[in-house]
Motif scaffolding. Structure first.
Motif, short mmCIF file in Angstrom:
data_model
loop_
_atom_site.label_atom_id
_atom_site.label_comp_id
_atom_site.label_asym_id
_atom_site.label_seq_id
_atom_site.Cartn_x
_atom_site.Cartn_y
_atom_site.Cartn_z
N CYS A 78 64.10 6.64 14.09
CA CYS A 78 64.34 7.48 14.99
C CYS A 78 65.20 6.68 16.24
O CYS A 78 65.01 5.62 16.60
CB CYS A 78 63.02 8.03 16.04
SG CYS A 78 63.36 8.75 17.35
N CYS A 81 63.03 6.53 19.88
CA CYS A 81 61.93 6.05 20.25
C CYS A 81 61.60 4.90 19.00
O CYS A 81 60.64 4.02 19.49
CB CYS A 81 60.82 7.03 20.21
SG CYS A 81 60.36 7.56 18.76
N HIS A 83 60.54 5.21 16.13
CA HIS A 83 59.61 5.50 15.36
C HIS A 83 60.10 5.49 13.90
O HIS A 83 61.29 5.99 13.55
CB HIS A 83 58.99 7.08 15.49
CG HIS A 83 58.11 7.53 14.43
ND1 HIS A 83 56.73 6.89 14.38
CD2 HIS A 83 58.39 8.46 13.58
CE1 HIS A 83 56.17 7.44 13.18
NE2 HIS A 83 57.10 8.55 12.73
N CYS A 386 62.59 13.49 14.49
CA CYS A 386 61.41 12.52 14.76
C CYS A 386 60.23 13.37 15.14
O CYS A 386 60.42 14.20 15.97
CB CYS A 386 61.79 11.55 16.05
SG CYS A 386 60.37 10.65 16.33
N CYS A 389 59.20 12.19 18.94
CA CYS A 389 59.88 12.87 20.18
C CYS A 389 60.93 13.68 19.85
O CYS A 389 61.78 13.86 20.76
CB CYS A 389 60.77 11.33 20.74
SG CYS A 389 62.23 10.87 19.79
#
Ligand SMILES: [Zn+2]
Ligand SMILES: [Zn+2]
Length: 449
Positions: A78, A81, A83, A386, A389
């Protein structure tokens, strides 16, 4: 490419698990019997289905490994964030792998509605041939392409005569299907056809009603002529066939579908390249659970009114006859919808004079990048959004080196889940994002033109 050990938290991965392919009855059936199938082929199936094709084994192995992280994956991260998750490669084989085939189906119907079919009425045409001629197509798959041309000749001759203008031409996408309701070998054609002719780049005329008997006769004539030319049948066989009251050639033409019925057209597109079987209608009974000790497949027909019980090996043997060869095209585009016509119109900036069913605002490249959206349609999740988020995700690397795969999978506790093991309670699977169109139903040149 590669993997940096220097990263601060290199193992903070998620693994998406939209489904577990190895838990399916179908997977178990293939896994339990594919070796036996190859060994038994010459004795048991060669006379009925022809020589064993080595490509079949490639497809089976690819399917068994489809979505297995041991064979490599992409790292997706992502941008917002940070991830990250792992996305396993998938096999991309048609017919034999249900999920990869389903992706092809979605891809094709989307392609057809946005790039091929014009904003005019269409109809479905189905062409079928007598039982006794099927075997030639089984032993010589090149004839399937020729069957497709026979269908095109008949429908275009008919529609041109129905719309007698200079240069009038219909448009069609014709799919070859080799399967009947119970996976028997039954080559026939499904086509989506403009219900009339395009006069030029700007205008279209509808066709009047059809004379089915004339069409059946014309189709019969084209197919017999083609098989004779290919040296498969002689005049005696033809004469004999024509002496029958009903020769077994059929042409079916469906109701007119208007362009605002996008769902109807989409469903039809899905239908004409559908998979040769449905996992939902198949039950697998392994040998140890079978009363006579022989593994079985119970298959329910499309209308759910009849069922057939097969020895699992026989069912598989029949199934593999529907695997197209590598690069074997099963869908073709003709007339106004041919790759050539579309290319010429695009060059002349005239392809939008008659709009598509779904206006296509994407460039070819964007269409290609849009692959993620197709996956979303199949799996009901978007691999590039994601989950934490909702930010945009992007592939940061492809992991293909076995040593690195091992390091990562060991860390995740997934290494010891070996390929072809019984299904694990904690499944690991993701579809792929790497676009390999070698096996696609969508013409490649459009992507790059
Ligand atoms: Zn995020
Ligand atoms: Zn697959």
């Amino acid at each position: 490419m590669g993997y940096s050990m220097a990263q601060s938290s290199p193992y903070d991965f998620d693994i998406y698990q939209p489904r577990n392919p190895k838990a399916s009855a179908y997977y178990k059936c293939v896994e339990n019997h594919f070796e036996e199938l190859e060994q038994a082929w010459d004795d048991m199936y060669k006379s009925r289905y022809g020589y064993w094709r080595t490509y079949v084994m490639t497809v089976i192995f690819k399917y068994l490994d489809c979505g297995d992280l041991h064979f490599g994956f992409a790292r997706v991260r992502c941008e917002e964030c940070g991830h990250e998750y792992l996305l396993a490669f998938s096999c991309k084989r048609r017919q034999f792998c249900p999920s990869c085939h389903q992706k092809r189906v979605v891809e094709y119907s989307e392609w057809l509605l946005t790039n091929v079919l014009k904003d005019v009425p269409h109809r479905q045409w189905v062409f079928s041939i007598p039982k006794r001629l099927r075997i030639y197509f089984l032993y010589d798959r090149k004839l399937l392409a020729k069957l497709s041309i026979c269908g095109w000749k008949v429908l275009s001759a008919y529609l041109k005569s129905a719309v007698p203008y200079d240069g009038a031409v219909p448009g069609a996408s014709i799919a070859v299907q080799t399967y009947g309701d119970f996976q028997n070998f039954n080559p026939h054609l499904h086509a989506i056809v403009s219900d009339g002719c395009f006069i030029d780049d700007d205008s279209f005329r509808m066709a009047p009603a059809f004379m089915l008997e004339d069409l059946e006769e014309a189709f019969q004539y084209e197919v017999l002529k083609m098989l004779k030319k290919e040296g498969k049948i002689n005049d005696a066989v033809i004469e004999n066939m024509l002496s029958w009251h009903h020769t077994g050639f059929h042409v079916y033409i469906g109701d007119r579908i208007y362009p605002d019925d996008k769902a109807g057209l989409g469903n039809l597109a899905n239908y004409i390249i559908r998979a040769c079987f449905s996992q939902e209608r198949m039950i697998y009974i392994p040998a140890e659970e079978s009363t006579d000790g022989i593994a079985k497949v119970v298959y329910t027909s499309k209308d759910r009114k009849s069922r057939k019980v097969f020895n699992a090996l026989d069912w598989l043997a029949q199934l593999v006859t529907h695997i197209p060869n590598r690069y074997e095209q099963t869908v073709r585009y003709y007339g106004f919808y041919s790759n050539k016509s579309r290319g010429l119109r695009k060059k002349a900036n005239a392809d939008d004079n008659i709009p598509a069913i779904i206006p296509n605002e994407l460039s070819s490249k964007e269409f290609r990048q849009n692959w993620a959206r197709l996956i979303q349609k199949v799996y009901e999740f978007d691999p590039l959004i994601c989950p934490k988020c909702q930010g945009p995700m992007r592939i940061i690397s492809f992991i293909e080196e076995i040593e690195i795969i091992e390091i990562i999978l060991r860390h995740l506790g997934l290494w010891d889940i070996h390929n072809h093991d019984p299904p694990q309670p904690d499944p690991v699977y993701i579809s792929e994002l790497i676009y390999d169109d070698s096996d696609s139903q969508v013409p490649a040149f459009d992507y790059w033109s």
